[in-house]
Motif scaffolding. Structure first.
Motif, PDB file in Angstrom:
ATOM      1  N   GLU A   1      32.840  22.777  33.601  1.00  0.00           N
ATOM      2  CA  GLU A   1      34.242  22.484  33.031  1.00  0.00           C
ATOM      3  C   GLU A   1      35.028  23.922  33.747  1.00  0.00           C
ATOM      4  OE1 GLU A   1      36.012  20.039  31.680  1.00  0.00           O
ATOM      5  OE2 GLU A   1      34.061  18.670  32.447  1.00  0.00           O
ATOM      6  N   TRP A   2      34.421  24.961  33.590  1.00  0.00           N
ATOM      7  CA  TRP A   2      35.015  26.150  33.577  1.00  0.00           C
ATOM      8  C   TRP A   2      35.067  27.040  34.708  1.00  0.00           C
ATOM      9  CZ3 TRP A   2      39.353  26.411  30.743  1.00  0.00           C
ATOM     10  CH2 TRP A   2      39.447  25.631  29.629  1.00  0.00           C
ATOM     11  N   LEU A   3      33.443  27.561  34.890  1.00  0.00           N
ATOM     12  CA  LEU A   3      33.022  28.276  35.941  1.00  0.00           C
ATOM     13  C   LEU A   3      33.494  27.771  37.330  1.00  0.00           C
ATOM     14  CD1 LEU A   3      29.934  29.961  34.770  1.00  0.00           C
ATOM     15  CD2 LEU A   3      32.070  30.310  34.128  1.00  0.00           C
ATOM     16  N   THR A   4      33.274  26.665  37.698  1.00  0.00           N
ATOM     17  CA  THR A   4      33.511  26.055  38.987  1.00  0.00           C
ATOM     18  C   THR A   4      34.919  25.297  39.021  1.00  0.00           C
ATOM     19  OG1 THR A   4      32.566  23.800  38.418  1.00  0.00           O
ATOM     20  CG2 THR A   4      31.014  25.577  39.090  1.00  0.00           C
ATOM     21  N   THR A   5      35.711  25.238  38.253  1.00  0.00           N
ATOM     22  CA  THR A   5      37.027  24.681  38.181  1.00  0.00           C
ATOM     23  C   THR A   5      37.842  25.479  39.310  1.00  0.00           C
ATOM     24  OG1 THR A   5      38.691  23.901  36.958  1.00  0.00           O
ATOM     25  CG2 THR A   5      38.294  25.988  36.313  1.00  0.00           C
ATOM     26  N   VAL A   6      38.830  24.385  39.777  1.00  0.00           N
ATOM     27  CA  VAL A   6      39.815  24.915  40.694  1.00  0.00           C
ATOM     28  C   VAL A   6      40.984  24.396  40.153  1.00  0.00           C
ATOM     29  CG1 VAL A   6      38.453  25.024  42.664  1.00  0.00           C
ATOM     30  CG2 VAL A   6      39.609  22.776  42.125  1.00  0.00           C
ATOM     31  N   ASP A   7      41.053  23.963  38.919  1.00  0.00           N
ATOM     32  CA  ASP A   7      42.269  23.189  38.155  1.00  0.00           C
ATOM     33  C   ASP A   7      43.205  24.457  37.814  1.00  0.00           C
ATOM     34  OD1 ASP A   7      44.396  22.378  36.349  1.00  0.00           O
ATOM     35  OD2 ASP A   7      42.765  20.842  35.654  1.00  0.00           O
ATOM     36  N   HIS A   8      44.427  24.529  38.292  1.00  0.00           N
ATOM     37  CA  HIS A   8      45.409  25.729  37.865  1.00  0.00           C
ATOM     38  C   HIS A   8      45.421  25.657  36.428  1.00  0.00           C
ATOM     39  CE1 HIS A   8      49.376  23.444  36.438  1.00  0.00           C
ATOM     40  NE2 HIS A   8      48.468  22.467  37.364  1.00  0.00           N
ATOM     41  N   LYS A   9      45.483  24.534  35.607  1.00  0.00           N
ATOM     42  CA  LYS A   9      45.726  24.782  34.077  1.00  0.00           C
ATOM     43  C   LYS A   9      44.560  25.391  33.368  1.00  0.00           C
ATOM     44  CE  LYS A   9      46.116  20.175  33.920  1.00  0.00           C
ATOM     45  NZ  LYS A   9      46.236  19.917  35.652  1.00  0.00           N
TER      46      LYS A   9
ATOM     47  N   PRO B   1      44.011  25.785  45.773  1.00  0.00           N
ATOM     48  CA  PRO B   1      43.137  25.824  44.487  1.00  0.00           C
ATOM     49  C   PRO B   1      41.948  26.716  44.621  1.00  0.00           C
ATOM     50  CG  PRO B   1      43.902  23.566  45.027  1.00  0.00           C
ATOM     51  CD  PRO B   1      44.145  24.445  46.227  1.00  0.00           C
ATOM     52  N   TYR B   2      41.299  26.487  45.540  1.00  0.00           N
ATOM     53  CA  TYR B   2      40.044  27.311  45.925  1.00  0.00           C
ATOM     54  C   TYR B   2      40.427  28.829  45.741  1.00  0.00           C
ATOM     55  CZ  TYR B   2      35.704  28.568  48.487  1.00  0.00           C
ATOM     56  OH  TYR B   2      34.409  28.810  48.744  1.00  0.00           O
ATOM     57  N   LEU B   3      41.514  29.171  46.531  1.00  0.00           N
ATOM     58  CA  LEU B   3      41.667  30.425  46.539  1.00  0.00           C
ATOM     59  C   LEU B   3      42.220  31.158  45.268  1.00  0.00           C
ATOM     60  CD1 LEU B   3      42.585  33.192  48.339  1.00  0.00           C
ATOM     61  CD2 LEU B   3      44.769  32.434  48.612  1.00  0.00           C
ATOM     62  N   ASN B   4      42.811  30.193  44.592  1.00  0.00           N
ATOM     63  CA  ASN B   4      43.128  30.603  43.138  1.00  0.00           C
ATOM     64  C   ASN B   4      42.089  30.716  42.119  1.00  0.00           C
ATOM     65  OD1 ASN B   4      45.428  30.587  40.910  1.00  0.00           O
ATOM     66  ND2 ASN B   4      45.107  28.619  40.327  1.00  0.00           N
ATOM     67  N   ALA B   5      40.845  30.053  42.491  1.00  0.00           N
ATOM     68  CA  ALA B   5      39.775  30.432  41.694  1.00  0.00           C
ATOM     69  C   ALA B   5      39.135  31.777  41.988  1.00  0.00           C
ATOM     70  CB  ALA B   5      38.793  29.294  41.978  1.00  0.00           C
TER      71      ALA B   5
ATOM     72  N   ASP C   1      38.114  19.337  45.121  1.00  0.00           N
ATOM     73  CA  ASP C   1      36.775  19.457  44.279  1.00  0.00           C
ATOM     74  C   ASP C   1      36.596  20.768  43.617  1.00  0.00           C
ATOM     75  OD1 ASP C   1      36.199  16.895  44.989  1.00  0.00           O
ATOM     76  OD2 ASP C   1      35.279  17.266  47.136  1.00  0.00           O
ATOM     77  N   ASN C   2      35.797  20.626  42.681  1.00  0.00           N
ATOM     78  CA  ASN C   2      35.219  22.002  42.061  1.00  0.00           C
ATOM     79  C   ASN C   2      34.606  22.551  42.899  1.00  0.00           C
ATOM     80  OD1 ASN C   2      36.877  21.293  39.819  1.00  0.00           O
ATOM     81  ND2 ASN C   2      34.950  21.005  38.275  1.00  0.00           N
ATOM     82  N   SER C   3      34.311  23.889  42.798  1.00  0.00           N
ATOM     83  CA  SER C   3      33.275  24.502  43.549  1.00  0.00           C
ATOM     84  C   SER C   3      32.778  25.734  42.906  1.00  0.00           C
ATOM     85  CB  SER C   3      33.882  25.116  44.906  1.00  0.00           C
ATOM     86  OG  SER C   3      33.102  25.873  45.569  1.00  0.00           O
ATOM     87  N   GLY C   4      31.554  26.134  43.243  1.00  0.00           N
ATOM     88  CA  GLY C   4      30.750  27.167  42.284  1.00  0.00           C
ATOM     89  C   GLY C   4      30.769  28.357  43.306  1.00  0.00           C
ATOM     90  N   ARG C   5      31.594  28.267  44.621  1.00  0.00           N
ATOM     91  CA  ARG C   5      31.281  29.393  45.520  1.00  0.00           C
ATOM     92  C   ARG C   5      32.505  30.440  45.137  1.00  0.00           C
ATOM     93  NH1 ARG C   5      31.695  26.376  50.914  1.00  0.00           N
ATOM     94  NH2 ARG C   5      29.791  25.342  51.058  1.00  0.00           N
ATOM     95  N   PRO C   6      33.510  30.359  44.425  1.00  0.00           N
ATOM     96  CA  PRO C   6      34.442  31.399  44.253  1.00  0.00           C
ATOM     97  C   PRO C   6      33.670  32.194  43.009  1.00  0.00           C
ATOM     98  CG  PRO C   6      35.669  29.268  44.537  1.00  0.00           C
ATOM     99  CD  PRO C   6      34.226  28.982  44.443  1.00  0.00           C
ATOM    100  N   PHE C   7      33.083  31.545  42.230  1.00  0.00           N
ATOM    101  CA  PHE C   7      32.543  32.555  41.188  1.00  0.00           C
ATOM    102  C   PHE C   7      31.345  33.227  41.610  1.00  0.00           C
ATOM    103  CE2 PHE C   7      29.115  33.169  37.974  1.00  0.00           C
ATOM    104  CZ  PHE C   7      29.906  33.400  37.013  1.00  0.00           C
ATOM    105  N   ILE C   8      30.291  32.724  42.881  1.00  0.00           N
ATOM    106  CA  ILE C   8      29.245  33.500  43.241  1.00  0.00           C
ATOM    107  C   ILE C   8      29.794  34.570  44.124  1.00  0.00           C
ATOM    108  CG2 ILE C   8      27.287  33.217  44.488  1.00  0.00           C
ATOM    109  CD1 ILE C   8      27.179  30.435  43.459  1.00  0.00           C
ATOM    110  N   MET C   9      30.705  34.305  44.873  1.00  0.00           N
ATOM    111  CA  MET C   9      31.458  35.379  45.841  1.00  0.00           C
ATOM    112  C   MET C   9      31.928  36.332  45.185  1.00  0.00           C
ATOM    113  SD  MET C   9      33.998  34.424  48.908  1.00  0.00           S
ATOM    114  CE  MET C   9      35.326  35.522  48.922  1.00  0.00           C
ATOM    115  N   CYS C  10      32.397  36.148  43.960  1.00  0.00           N
ATOM    116  CA  CYS C  10      33.141  37.115  43.120  1.00  0.00           C
ATOM    117  C   CYS C  10      32.033  37.828  42.453  1.00  0.00           C
ATOM    118  CB  CYS C  10      34.235  36.676  42.292  1.00  0.00           C
ATOM    119  SG  CYS C  10      35.532  36.144  43.271  1.00  0.00           S
ATOM    120  N   VAL C  11      30.799  37.353  42.132  1.00  0.00           N
ATOM    121  CA  VAL C  11      29.745  38.291  41.652  1.00  0.00           C
ATOM    122  C   VAL C  11      29.343  39.419  42.642  1.00  0.00           C
ATOM    123  CG1 VAL C  11      27.427  38.213  41.017  1.00  0.00           C
ATOM    124  CG2 VAL C  11      29.275  36.537  39.935  1.00  0.00           C
TER     125      VAL C  11
END
Ligand code: HEM
Ligand SMILES: [Cu+2]
Ligand SMILES: [Cu+2]
Lengths: 317, 655
Positions: free
Chosen positions: B50-58, B139-143, B588-598
């Protein structure tokens, strides 16, 4: 000019009464010399103008929120379509423009005035000041003497300050006499100050320059010119000379007390120091840190006496 | 082994301070607590999905805002510590070194890790809804932007216990911030955390600008947009022009510190003054980046709760455009005292004064928005109204600072500290609080408790003025900023003591706000209409909280405050709700933004410690993710079928 005077007077009255209520000393508002006084008049003038705007806004604000609260008795004057008025909008564009002009003109004039000696008829006394973490070294090239953390000056004579820094950027500030100027390595900045009262004034480094920044204070002692001359003679005859060895100790970051020296080595005159910073060696005081990289790989590039080319910093001449 | 221990206790972990050990313990306890709660309630999957992979602006907006409130807490504690240390002369609560670290982190955190994410969070929450977009343009860039900010904030906060805090001020002036005068790792943390979050902000700027230019609802012309959206567009443009300067300056100083170059030391032909110039070429526009969106929020809130259209809409837009342009030609007012000569100082002094003209125009337009209105004193509106008198004090003392020769007497003194807290708190922070109350129902579906909100409001109002107003006078008395203590005979004691009382009142106000949030989550009035305030702009047209796809259908949105006028026209709202629903395409949601920023965090951490191998590992990982994204990621998204949309709308009572 009359308006200027009365606005200034009203501001002064208001500000000072605030202080007398708290019984405090406010050096910026009680200047002891012509430079500080000129800045003080600008402060009063701009404060007065701003107070007028504050007053207008506060009154309008109070009227609006009281008069137009939703639970008032009579809401017939509610007008959801009221959303613009060319007349009003022009009015509140023009008024700020006038206020800005009223502020800009004296700003520019005193900006130029402050570059000149406050008393051109009297030959200024030149003092070189150097900030070193966390102390001030003063040099009197004409008298050949030097002091640390105390600056003796003759009253009623303009002091021409030539300032630089040994390490970090600092700022020279004596609120009772006038505003600040930065000190930097490898270049000189210039400023005039003058005291027209006898007394001791607090000075300090006003730009953060490391750990003990708060302790980098000094006293400015203003004396009659004969007392000043006596003081110079006393220093010359009773104090030791500042040797290069002694100076090397001062170059290390430290807080020290007041000192006076009957002579100082030529290599520490501001111009000689600036030339050195032009690129011959690492910054002293920086190089003895074991973490430092700048000492071992500092390039032995050609020396540049004034490293700050591109920005004119010689405003004082 | 001995060597390792020596490294750990002398370089890696910060040691020797009870407060640090306290923080160590607190961090350990908090981490264990969070891990425990997540495991105990089996929330790991939920958190990830719901959160770590979300790309939803809200959701991204909500995460920004939560992080900003946490950082407000951290920065606020720093503020209270400083005020405590200064409440009496000669106190030894903090030593010089520790005080220097704390004002540095206070300033850095408040500007870059509190104000910025708060604003970007508000924009994320409200702007796409205000223009009827499904999401932001990328949205992906936003994440990625969010996680860059998040991990950068972690990096900076970590420095308190590992490596050491920066201590050269949030302005980090050279040559003080160079290796020679400031060895150790602290400044590296400053440089790298700002670098990482700055990249994220730059991406946000591009993202928002494209969203607004390309994704508005049918019929909505630029001059129909809500004022908050306008302020976002202008802010985004400032970001795009200003942040690259910060990126370059930080990179140069990083190269100086880690690789031994001399951009900013006079040792080998570098120029220490260049840092001050580059920093403020970014830094002054930066203060407009944090104030303009707040201006936008005030405009929305005032017009909503006055039940009136904003006064002078097009003047409001043009004055923001003018402010943004002028913001790039005033930077030298931060160092009139550098002695650049009367011509330079005159130019920058006058250009600074010019900004007062469009700002004054805005102020009077707000005041006249209130004329012939019906003012509802909700908490959101109280924050917006309180902005006017408080900000005026900050703004006009700002004009006084622009009088260059007078500034020689104010510069670096508490007069300046008072000025910028009056604009940053009464402007940005009040704006964020107004927005928080205003959009809270849209984010969470319930209204924040008004009574607790009012208590917090008055505590802040009194505390803020008691804390910061006396600072103007202490400044004129000659007290400079960044002093860890002052002597008893300076005559500054009574005012300093009063200031500390005010600071603690604000602290209590903050606690009441936290309590208000917890209390409202349980007892707050539910918002079933989606339009609790009788709103005027599009975000109030959808349900609260808004569904994933934001709007099931979009009507023609031409005209200012279109929704408000729709409500006046009989049948207009019903007609729009009956429009034909069609399938909606969502990313779609994606876990990549999170991992890339780690990986960004790892690379940054490596550079802080000057472990180049670790930085290379991190950077290689980042590169890999970029390649994956560019070459192998079709990112097709998914479609929400009509029946799902209809069911969602029916459940929200809108069909
Ligand atoms: C919670 C209330 C706050 C208190 C009690 C507080 C207190 C202070 C104090 C006492 C200083 C001066 C430290 C010194 O120079 O010795 C300071 C500096 C500063 N504050 Fe605040 N502050 C607060 C909120 C904020 C906010 C909300 C912002 C920004 C949005 C902010 C931004 C800054 C900045 C940029 C500095 C300069 C730091 C530096 O000198 O490097 N503060 N604050
Ligand atoms: Cu310089
Ligand atoms: Cu600025």
């Amino acid at each position: 000019m009359k308006v200027v005077k009365s606005v200034s007077k009203a501001s002064a009255l208001f500000l000072l009464s605030l202080f007398f209520l708290t019984g405090c000393d406010i050096p910026v508002l009680q200047p002891k010399g012509p430079v500080g006084r000129q800045e003080y008049h600008l402060i009063l003038w701009s404060f007065g103008l701003m107070s007028v705007v504050v007053l207008i806004v506060f009154i309008l604000f109070a009227v609006m929120i009281i008069k137009y609260r939703a639970n008032r008795k009579d809401t017939t004057n509610y007008d959801p379509e009221n959303h613009g008025s060319a007349k009003l909008e022009v009015l509140w564009t023009i008024i700020p423009i006038i206020i800005v002009i009223l502020m800009a003109v004296p700003t520019v004039t005193s900006e130029y005035n402050l570059q000149k000696s406050p008393t051109p008829s009297v030959k200024p006394l030149t003092v070189e000041a150097t900030s070193i973490q966390w102390k001030w070294v003063f040099k009197y090239p004409e008298q050949g003497i030097s002091t640390v953390n105390e600056l003796y000056i003759p009253k009623d004579r303009p002091i021409k300050l030539v300032l630089n820094s040994q390490d970090a950027m600092a700022s020279f500030w004596v609120p009772s006499l006038g505003g600040q100027i930065y000190t930097m390595t490898g270049m000189n900045t210039h400023m005039y100050l003058q005291a027209d009262e006898i007394g001791t004034f607090q000075g300090r480094a006003a730009n953060f320059n490391g750990k003990k920044f708060a302790d980098q204070t000094f006293d400015v002692v203003s004396q009659s010119s004969s007392d000043f001359n006596n003081w110079v003679q006393t220093v010359k005859s009773t104090k030791p000379a500042l040797t290069m060895n002694e100076y090397k100790k001062l170059e290390k970051p430290s807080v020290v007390g007041k000192m006076a020296f009957s002579a100082y080595p030529k290599q520490i005159s501001n111009d000689a120091m600036n030339a050195k910073f032009g690129g011959m060696e690492g910054m002293p005081g920086m190089s003895d840190s074991s973490e430092s990289k700048s000492s071992d790989d500092s390039a032995k590039s050609g020396s540049k006496a004034d490293d700050m080319s591109g920005m004119s910093m010689k405003g004082g001449n | 082994m001995d060597q390792l221990m020596h490294f750990l206790t002398h370089k890696f972990f910060v040691t020797g301070e009870p407060m640090i050990y306290g923080a160590d313990v607190a961090i350990a306890v908090a981490t264990i607590g969070i891990l425990f709660v997540l495991t105990y309630f089996k929330k790991w999957k939920w958190l990830w999905r719901e959160w770590l992979t979300t790309v939803d602006h809200k959701k991204i907006g909500i995460m920004y805002i939560i992080a900003a409130i946490l950082m407000l807490f951290r920065g606020g504690i720093d503020g209270l510590l400083m005020r405590s240390q200064l409440s009496f002369p000669g106190l030894k609560l903090l030593d010089a070194q520790h005080y220097n670290e704390i004002f540095t982190t206070h300033g850095t955190i408040m500007i870059l890790f509190m104000a910025m994410p708060f604003i970007i969070g508000m924009i994320n929450v409200a702007m796409p809804l205000q223009i009827g977009a499904r999401d932001v343009a990328f949205p992906y860039l936003n994440a990625i932007s969010f996680w860059l900010f998040f991990w950068a904030a972690m990096l900076l906060n970590l420095s308190f216990v590992i490596g050491g805090s920066p201590d050269a001020g949030w302005t980090s002036y050279t040559p003080l911030a160079e290796n020679g005068l400031d060895p150790g790792l602290g400044e590296n943390f400053y440089l790298l955390s700002l670098q990482i979050t700055g990249i994220g902000t730059l991406a946000s700027g591009v993202n928002f600008a494209v969203t607004i230019l390309k994704m508005r609802a049918p019929g909505m012309k630029l001059m129909h947009m809500p004022m908050f959206t306008w302020s976002t567009l202008i802010t985004s443009v400032i970001i795009v022009f200003a942040f690259p300067v910060l990126t370059v300056a930080l990179a140069m100083l990083t190269i100086d510190r880690i690789f031994g170059a001399h951009f900013f030391t006079s040792t080998a032909g570098g120029d220490p003054m260049m840092w001050a110039n580059l920093f403020w070429v970014w830094g002054h526009p930066e203060v407009y980046i944090v104030i303009l969106p707040a201006f936008g929020i005030f405009s929305e809130v005032m017009s909503t709760f006055s039940g009136k259209r904003l006064f002078g809409y097009s003047m409001m837009v043009w004055s923001m455009v003018l402010i943004s342009a002028l913001s790039f030609i005033v930077w030298v007012h931060h160092f009139f005292t550098m002695g650049a000569g009367p011509a330079v100082n005159s130019f920058f002094g006058v250009s600074t004064m010019l900004i007062a003209i469009p700002t004054g125009v805005k102020l009077f337009n707000w005041l006249f928005t209130l004329r012939h209105s019906k003012i509802r004193f909700t908490v959101a509106h109280m924050w917006a109204l309180a902005f006017i008198p408080n900000f005026v004090i900050g703004g006009l003392t700002g004009v006084m600072l622009a009088v260059a020769p007078a500034d020689y007497q104010y510069h670096n003194s508490y007069f300046l500290i008072a000025h910028f807290h009056y604009v940053l708190i009464a402007g940005t922070v009040f704006g964020m609080f107004a927005g928080l109350h205003y959009w809270w129902p849209k984010m969470f579906g319930h209204i924040l408790d008004e009574k607790l909100g009012k208590i917090a409001f008055w505590l802040w109002m009194v505390g803020f003025n008691v804390c910061f107003f006396p600072m103007y006078f202490v400044g004129l008395q000659g007290m400079t900023r960044r002093m860890y203590t002052y002597p008893a005979n300076a005559g500054w004691t009574s005012l300093n003591f009063i200031e500390t009382i005010g600071a603690f009142l604000m602290g209590i106000g903050f606690i009441v706000m936290v309590w208000m949030i917890i209390y409202s989550a349980r007892h707050g009035e539910r918002d079933v209409t989606g339009d609790p305030w009788d709103g005027r702009t599009m975000e109030w047209m959808t349900s609260s909280p808004a569904p994933e796809y934001n709007f099931a259908t979009l009507p023609d949105m031409s005209g200012i405050d279109r929704f408000w006028y729709m409500k006046q026209e009989k049948g207009a709202v019903e007609k729009w709700r009956k429009q034909k629903i069609e399938e909606i395409h969502m990313p779609d949601n994606s876990g990549r933004p999170f991992i890339m920023c780690v990986l960004f965090f790892i690379a940054g951490f490596g550079l802080c410690f000057e472990w180049i191998w670790l930085a290379i590992v991190g950077l290689a990982g980042i590169l890999l993710f970029m390649v994956l994204r560019s070459l192998f990621d079709p990112d097709e998204g998914h479609h929400i079928p009509v029946d799902v949309i209809e069911r969602t709308e029916r459940e929200a009572g809108r069909l």
